[in-house]
Scaffold this active site. Sequence first.
Site, PDB file in Angstrom:
ATOM      1  N   ASP A  22      39.072  42.392  25.563  1.00  0.00           N
ATOM      2  CA  ASP A  22      38.241  42.044  24.423  1.00  0.00           C
ATOM      3  C   ASP A  22      37.865  43.221  23.823  1.00  0.00           C
ATOM      4  O   ASP A  22      38.816  43.775  23.341  1.00  0.00           O
ATOM      5  CB  ASP A  22      37.151  41.061  24.706  1.00  0.00           C
ATOM      6  N   ARG A  55      35.447  26.566  32.808  1.00  0.00           N
ATOM      7  CA  ARG A  55      36.122  27.322  33.516  1.00  0.00           C
ATOM      8  C   ARG A  55      37.275  26.335  34.323  1.00  0.00           C
ATOM      9  O   ARG A  55      38.402  27.058  34.315  1.00  0.00           O
ATOM     10  CB  ARG A  55      35.541  28.045  34.820  1.00  0.00           C
TER      11      ARG A  55
HETATM   12  P1  IMP Z   1      35.467  43.191  27.286  1.00  0.00           P
HETATM   13  O1  IMP Z   1      34.837  44.369  28.238  1.00  0.00           O
HETATM   14  O2  IMP Z   1      35.018  43.143  25.915  1.00  0.00           O
HETATM   15  O3  IMP Z   1      36.897  43.692  27.331  1.00  0.00           O
HETATM   16  O4  IMP Z   1      35.088  41.777  27.976  1.00  0.00           O
HETATM   17  C1  IMP Z   1      36.182  41.344  29.014  1.00  0.00           C
HETATM   18  C2  IMP Z   1      35.501  40.066  29.832  1.00  0.00           C
HETATM   19  O5  IMP Z   1      34.718  39.495  28.515  1.00  0.00           O
HETATM   20  C3  IMP Z   1      36.243  39.114  30.205  1.00  0.00           C
HETATM   21  O6  IMP Z   1      36.487  39.533  31.303  1.00  0.00           O
HETATM   22  C4  IMP Z   1      35.886  38.028  30.241  1.00  0.00           C
HETATM   23  O7  IMP Z   1      34.776  37.427  31.168  1.00  0.00           O
HETATM   24  C5  IMP Z   1      34.771  38.003  28.869  1.00  0.00           C
HETATM   25  N1  IMP Z   1      35.303  37.467  27.591  1.00  0.00           N
HETATM   26  C6  IMP Z   1      35.579  38.200  26.408  1.00  0.00           C
HETATM   27  N2  IMP Z   1      36.266  37.356  25.487  1.00  0.00           N
HETATM   28  C7  IMP Z   1      36.154  36.057  26.066  1.00  0.00           C
HETATM   29  C8  IMP Z   1      36.503  34.952  25.503  1.00  0.00           C
HETATM   30  O8  IMP Z   1      36.878  34.534  24.556  1.00  0.00           O
HETATM   31  N3  IMP Z   1      36.180  33.958  26.539  1.00  0.00           N
HETATM   32  C9  IMP Z   1      35.489  33.973  27.616  1.00  0.00           C
HETATM   33  N4  IMP Z   1      35.330  35.194  28.225  1.00  0.00           N
HETATM   34  C10 IMP Z   1      35.400  36.281  27.357  1.00  0.00           C
HETATM   35 MG    MG Z   2      33.530  35.708  31.738  1.00  0.00          MG
END
Ligand code: IMP
Ligand code: MG
Length: 175
Positions: free
Chosen positions: A100, A162
Amino acid sequence: MYKMSSKPLISAKEIEERLDSLAAEIKPCGFDVVVPLLSGSFIFAADLCRRIASPELQVSFIRASSYGNSTQSSGQLQISGLEKLDIKGKKILLVDDILDTGITLSKVRETLKACGPSEIRTCVLLDKSARRTVEFNADFVGFSIENKFVVGYGLDYAENYRTYPEIWTLEEDYG
Ligand code: IMP
Ligand code: MG
Protein backbone atom coordinates in the site's frame (compact mmCIF):
# COMPACT_ATOMS: atom_id res chain seq x y z
CA MET A 1 -20.09 1.55 8.73
CA TYR A 2 -18.75 -0.58 5.93
CA LYS A 3 -20.12 -3.43 3.88
CA MET A 4 -18.69 -5.84 1.31
CA SER A 5 -19.19 -5.10 -2.37
CA SER A 6 -21.99 -7.07 -4.07
CA LYS A 7 -19.51 -9.19 -6.01
CA PRO A 8 -15.85 -10.05 -5.49
CA LEU A 9 -13.14 -7.84 -7.01
CA ILE A 10 -11.04 -10.98 -7.59
CA SER A 11 -12.63 -14.43 -7.56
CA ALA A 12 -11.17 -17.53 -5.93
CA LYS A 13 -10.61 -19.03 -9.38
CA GLU A 14 -8.70 -15.96 -10.57
CA ILE A 15 -6.55 -16.09 -7.44
CA GLU A 16 -5.79 -19.78 -8.00
CA GLU A 17 -4.82 -19.25 -11.61
CA ARG A 18 -2.55 -16.35 -10.71
CA LEU A 19 -0.98 -18.41 -7.92
CA ASP A 20 -0.06 -21.10 -10.45
CA SER A 21 1.71 -18.60 -12.71
CA LEU A 22 3.39 -16.80 -9.77
CA ALA A 23 4.65 -20.11 -8.40
CA ALA A 24 6.07 -20.98 -11.82
CA GLU A 25 8.13 -17.76 -11.66
CA ILE A 26 9.15 -18.16 -8.02
CA LYS A 27 9.98 -21.87 -7.73
CA PRO A 28 13.00 -21.80 -10.10
CA CYS A 29 14.58 -19.02 -7.96
CA GLY A 30 15.35 -21.64 -5.29
CA PHE A 31 14.58 -19.67 -2.14
CA ASP A 32 15.76 -21.11 1.20
CA VAL A 33 13.21 -19.49 3.49
CA VAL A 34 9.76 -18.02 2.89
CA VAL A 35 9.05 -15.28 5.44
CA PRO A 36 5.33 -14.43 5.53
CA LEU A 37 4.14 -11.35 7.40
CA LEU A 38 1.31 -12.21 9.77
CA SER A 39 -1.55 -11.98 9.85
CA GLY A 40 -2.62 -10.70 6.44
CA SER A 41 -0.51 -13.04 4.29
CA PHE A 42 -1.36 -16.33 6.02
CA ILE A 43 -3.70 -17.70 3.35
CA PHE A 44 -1.66 -16.37 0.41
CA ALA A 45 1.59 -17.72 1.85
CA ALA A 46 0.06 -21.13 2.55
CA ASP A 47 -1.31 -21.44 -0.98
CA LEU A 48 1.94 -20.19 -2.51
CA CYS A 49 4.18 -22.48 -0.40
CA ARG A 50 2.23 -25.56 -1.46
CA ARG A 51 2.94 -24.66 -5.07
CA ILE A 52 6.69 -24.14 -4.60
CA ALA A 53 7.23 -27.07 -2.24
CA SER A 54 10.70 -28.61 -1.93
CA PRO A 55 12.33 -30.66 0.86
CA GLU A 56 14.61 -27.88 2.11
CA LEU A 57 12.26 -24.92 1.73
CA GLN A 58 11.65 -23.45 5.19
CA VAL A 59 8.90 -21.11 6.39
CA SER A 60 9.43 -18.64 9.20
CA PHE A 61 6.71 -16.21 10.26
CA ILE A 62 7.13 -12.69 11.52
CA ARG A 63 4.48 -10.19 12.51
CA ALA A 64 4.34 -6.56 11.50
CA SER A 65 1.48 -4.51 12.83
CA SER A 66 0.69 -0.93 11.99
CA TYR A 67 -2.96 -0.65 11.17
CA GLY A 68 -5.00 -0.93 14.35
CA ASN A 69 -8.72 -0.91 13.71
CA SER A 70 -8.74 1.50 10.83
CA THR A 71 -8.38 1.63 7.07
CA GLN A 72 -5.51 4.12 7.47
CA SER A 73 -2.01 3.22 8.59
CA SER A 74 -1.01 4.59 11.99
CA GLY A 75 2.54 4.99 10.67
CA GLN A 76 3.83 3.09 13.71
CA LEU A 77 5.28 -0.32 12.91
CA GLN A 78 5.99 -3.10 15.37
CA ILE A 79 7.92 -6.14 14.15
CA SER A 80 7.91 -9.32 16.23
CA GLY A 81 9.22 -12.86 15.77
CA LEU A 82 12.71 -11.76 14.71
CA GLU A 83 14.40 -13.63 17.56
CA LYS A 84 13.41 -16.98 16.03
CA LEU A 85 14.47 -16.06 12.52
CA ASP A 86 17.52 -17.92 11.18
CA ILE A 87 18.24 -16.33 7.80
CA LYS A 88 21.98 -15.59 7.85
CA GLY A 89 23.47 -16.39 4.44
CA LYS A 90 20.10 -17.57 3.12
CA LYS A 91 17.98 -16.61 0.15
CA ILE A 92 14.77 -15.10 1.50
CA LEU A 93 11.33 -14.54 0.00
CA LEU A 94 9.45 -11.97 2.08
CA VAL A 95 5.69 -12.35 1.51
CA ASP A 96 2.91 -9.88 2.31
CA ASP A 97 -0.76 -9.57 1.44
CA ILE A 98 -0.73 -6.06 0.01
CA LEU A 99 1.69 -3.29 -0.84
CA ASP A 100 0.00 0.00 0.00
CA THR A 101 2.08 2.99 1.18
CA GLY A 102 5.15 0.73 1.09
CA ILE A 103 6.13 1.64 4.66
CA THR A 104 5.67 -1.88 6.07
CA LEU A 105 7.69 -3.78 3.48
CA SER A 106 10.47 -1.23 3.23
CA LYS A 107 10.94 -1.20 7.03
CA VAL A 108 10.71 -4.99 7.31
CA ARG A 109 13.16 -5.48 4.46
CA GLU A 110 15.67 -3.13 6.12
CA THR A 111 15.26 -4.97 9.41
CA LEU A 112 15.77 -8.39 7.77
CA LYS A 113 18.84 -7.13 5.88
CA ALA A 114 20.48 -6.56 9.26
CA CYS A 115 20.14 -10.33 9.91
CA GLY A 116 22.59 -11.00 7.06
CA PRO A 117 20.66 -13.01 4.43
CA SER A 118 22.42 -13.57 1.07
CA GLU A 119 19.40 -12.15 -0.79
CA ILE A 120 15.92 -10.78 -0.03
CA ARG A 121 13.17 -10.67 -2.61
CA THR A 122 9.60 -9.60 -1.97
CA CYS A 123 6.26 -11.01 -3.08
CA VAL A 124 2.82 -9.48 -2.59
CA LEU A 125 -0.58 -10.70 -3.65
CA LEU A 126 -1.88 -7.17 -4.28
CA ASP A 127 -0.24 -3.88 -5.23
CA LYS A 128 -2.03 -0.53 -4.74
CA SER A 129 0.67 1.60 -6.35
CA ALA A 130 -1.46 4.79 -6.26
CA ARG A 131 -1.04 4.90 -2.47
CA ARG A 132 2.75 4.64 -2.30
CA THR A 133 4.46 7.18 -0.01
CA VAL A 134 7.91 5.54 -0.03
CA GLU A 135 9.59 4.15 -3.11
CA PHE A 136 9.14 0.39 -3.15
CA ASN A 137 8.60 -2.20 -5.87
CA ALA A 138 7.91 -5.83 -5.09
CA ASP A 139 9.77 -8.46 -7.13
CA PHE A 140 6.65 -10.59 -7.56
CA VAL A 141 3.11 -9.11 -7.70
CA GLY A 142 -0.09 -11.13 -7.96
CA PHE A 143 -2.49 -8.35 -9.00
CA SER A 144 -2.24 -4.58 -9.35
CA ILE A 145 -5.42 -2.99 -8.03
CA GLU A 146 -7.02 0.45 -7.84
CA ASN A 147 -6.98 2.57 -4.72
CA LYS A 148 -9.79 0.79 -2.88
CA PHE A 149 -9.83 -0.85 0.54
CA VAL A 150 -10.03 -4.60 0.07
CA VAL A 151 -10.70 -7.56 2.36
CA GLY A 152 -10.82 -11.34 2.19
CA TYR A 153 -8.23 -14.04 1.39
CA GLY A 154 -6.37 -13.07 4.57
CA LEU A 155 -6.90 -9.31 4.39
CA ASP A 156 -8.90 -7.79 7.21
CA TYR A 157 -10.75 -4.73 8.33
CA ALA A 158 -10.53 -4.55 12.14
CA GLU A 159 -9.69 -8.30 12.15
CA ASN A 160 -12.90 -9.18 10.28
CA TYR A 161 -13.44 -10.58 6.75
CA ARG A 162 -10.12 -12.51 6.64
CA THR A 163 -11.63 -15.93 6.02
CA TYR A 164 -13.25 -15.34 2.63
CA PRO A 165 -11.66 -17.20 -0.30
CA GLU A 166 -12.08 -14.17 -2.60
CA ILE A 167 -10.97 -10.51 -2.53
CA TRP A 168 -13.81 -8.05 -1.88
CA THR A 169 -13.97 -4.26 -1.89
CA LEU A 170 -15.17 -2.63 1.31
CA GLU A 171 -17.67 0.15 0.69
CA GLU A 172 -19.21 2.74 2.95
CA ASP A 173 -22.70 1.72 4.02
CA TYR A 174 -25.02 4.72 4.18
CA GLY A 175 -28.08 2.50 4.76
P1 IMP B 1 1.69 -0.27 3.89
O1 IMP B 1 2.71 -0.22 4.99
O2 IMP B 1 0.92 1.01 3.81
O3 IMP B 1 2.25 -0.68 2.55
O4 IMP B 1 0.58 -1.27 4.34
C1 IMP B 1 0.73 -2.62 4.28
C2 IMP B 1 -0.23 -3.26 5.25
O5 IMP B 1 -1.41 -2.49 5.42
C3 IMP B 1 -0.65 -4.59 4.70
O6 IMP B 1 0.17 -5.61 5.18
C4 IMP B 1 -2.08 -4.71 5.18
O7 IMP B 1 -2.11 -5.38 6.42
C5 IMP B 1 -2.57 -3.29 5.38
N1 IMP B 1 -3.43 -2.85 4.26
C6 IMP B 1 -3.13 -1.92 3.32
N2 IMP B 1 -4.13 -1.78 2.44
C7 IMP B 1 -5.08 -2.64 2.82
C8 IMP B 1 -6.38 -2.98 2.29
O8 IMP B 1 -6.86 -2.47 1.27
N3 IMP B 1 -7.06 -3.94 2.98
C9 IMP B 1 -6.57 -4.56 4.09
N4 IMP B 1 -5.38 -4.27 4.62
C10 IMP B 1 -4.63 -3.32 3.99
MG1 MG C 1 -3.87 -5.95 8.09
